[in-house]
Structure formats: C-alpha cells, structure tokens
Design an enzyme around this catalytic site. Structure first.
Site, PDB file in Angstrom:
ATOM      1  N   CYS A  80       0.835  -1.199   0.000  1.00 16.87           N
ATOM      2  CA  CYS A  80       0.000   0.000   0.000  1.00 16.87           C
ATOM      3  C   CYS A  80       0.875   1.256   0.000  1.00 16.87           C
ATOM      4  O   CYS A  80       1.474   1.564  -1.022  1.00 16.87           O
ATOM      5  CB  CYS A  80      -1.000  -0.034   1.144  1.00 16.87           C
ATOM      6  SG  CYS A  80      -2.340   1.175   0.953  1.00 16.87           S
ATOM      7  N   HIS A 166      -3.849  -5.126   0.188  1.00 12.35           N
ATOM      8  CA  HIS A 166      -3.423  -5.623   1.499  1.00 12.35           C
ATOM      9  C   HIS A 166      -3.575  -7.141   1.602  1.00 12.35           C
ATOM     10  O   HIS A 166      -4.587  -7.638   2.097  1.00 12.35           O
ATOM     11  CB  HIS A 166      -4.255  -4.963   2.605  1.00 12.35           C
ATOM     12  CG  HIS A 166      -3.954  -3.526   2.794  1.00 12.35           C
ATOM     13  ND1 HIS A 166      -2.977  -3.085   3.644  1.00 12.35           N
ATOM     14  CD2 HIS A 166      -4.496  -2.420   2.233  1.00 12.35           C
ATOM     15  CE1 HIS A 166      -2.920  -1.780   3.612  1.00 12.35           C
ATOM     16  NE2 HIS A 166      -3.833  -1.344   2.753  1.00 12.35           N
ATOM     17  N   GLU A 168      -2.243  -9.001   3.688  1.00 13.32           N
ATOM     18  CA  GLU A 168      -2.281  -9.365   5.102  1.00 13.32           C
ATOM     19  C   GLU A 168      -3.699  -9.351   5.663  1.00 13.32           C
ATOM     20  O   GLU A 168      -4.002 -10.117   6.586  1.00 13.32           O
ATOM     21  CB  GLU A 168      -1.351  -8.459   5.933  1.00 13.32           C
ATOM     22  CG  GLU A 168      -1.810  -7.032   6.130  1.00 13.32           C
ATOM     23  CD  GLU A 168      -1.445  -6.075   5.008  1.00 13.32           C
ATOM     24  OE1 GLU A 168      -1.422  -4.861   5.278  1.00 13.32           O
ATOM     25  OE2 GLU A 168      -1.198  -6.518   3.863  1.00 13.32           O
TER      26      GLU A 168
END
Length: 185
Positions: A80, A166, A168
């Site tokens: 990001c 993202h 994650e």
C-alpha cells in the site's frame, strides 16, 4: 530468514507479522534512520499506513524510506503506502483515484506464476486505498492491475516488489511466499 518491517503506522501490523513463519523485527518509521543496520536483514517490508501523510502530497516526509528504496541492495516488498513509496522513488506518478477503494476486487494478472498462485489459492484481493498509479515509470514492471490502478509490480533489475492492496488483511501468506521466491530471498 530475518525480516525487517518498517511500520508506517499500519492498522494491520499484527496481520502482517502473522504472514511470516519467523517473527519479523519491527521498527517505527520515526525510529528508522540511515544508521540502522539494514544489511543484517534478508528482506525489508514497508508497511501500509493509517492516518499518515500521503506519499502523493508529502514525499519529503518519507525521505529516509525513499533513499532506502533507491540505494538498498536488500530485497524490499512495499505494501500500500510502501508500494506508493517505491513508485515515488523511481519518479512515478501517483494520483488520487476517483473514489476510495475499499473491498474485494478482481485482478487482471499478467505474470503466469502469480496468476497460478492467486487462482489455485482462491485469493481474494482486498483493497483499502484512495491513491494509486495507473501507469508505472520505466523501471517498474506491471504484474497485475485492477480496473482502478496497478496492484502488483516489480523493479526491472532490483529486488523490489510493490503490492498496492493488502494481502495481510485476507491472511494471504501465499502472496508473500510468491514475492520472497520472486525476489530470490
């Protein structure tokens, strides 16, 4: 493998650290400086951010990270904001997107290995950003895009990968495993 995360005040730091089998060392953006022993790590992760100045309007706020990206021989993965810093480091143009992206998006993937990883693991790409790049500077190669912006790219000759979304959040360790293999870490 020794991983360093430079935390740009990510709201997903716990999820990010959980994507790696070895617990990464974490330092805050404010405590990172040129005297830090980067060479002691096998890879560097530049995190996303929450409520921080943008790389689009405030690149000088991230001068140390931009210098690191330009000069480090240690492999780097930017997520990001970290991806945006990579784009800025190579004189790319970031822009405010027409609307804030927040949620699942389908990717157009040009890299064969990455496409296999995404499809075989049923990876859902979760976006959460309002700044991106529609085009990359000459040193960066697009690997995947959404209808709104470039989502995954790598440097043509340096061990650097940028991921605008993202992985994650979705606990998609496979994306990081792919990046680490791609960077030959």
């Amino acid at each position: 493998m020794k991983i360093l995360i430079i935390d740009n005040h990510s709201e997903h730091l716990l999820e990010l650290t959980n994507c790696f089998s070895n617990l990464p060392k974490i330092i805050n953006k404010e405590t990172f400086d040129k005297g830090f022993a980067i060479e002691n790590f096998d890879s560097i992760i530049l995190s996303g951010s929450f409520n921080m100045p943008t790389a689009l309007r405030h690149p000088n706020f991230y001068k140390q990270e931009i210098d690191l990206i330009k000069n480090s021989k240690t492999p780097i993965i930017g997520i990001c904001l970290g991806a945006e810093l990579i784009i800025k480091s190579f004189d790319g143009k970031l822009e405010e997107l027409s609307h804030s992206l927040d949620g699942e998006v389908k990717l157009n993937v040009s890299d064969k290995n990455l496409k296999t990883i995404i499809e075989s693991n049923h990876i859902k790409v979760i976006e959460h950003h309002k700044i991106g790049a529609k085009n990359l500077p000459k040193d960066l190669l697009e690997l995947a895009s959404s209808p709104d912006c470039v989502e995954i790219f790598k440097h043509a000759s340096k061990p650097i990968i940028g991921i605008q979304f993202h992985p994650e959040i979705g606990k998609h360790k496979e994306i990081f495993d792919w990046a680490i293999k791609e960077l030959k870490i």
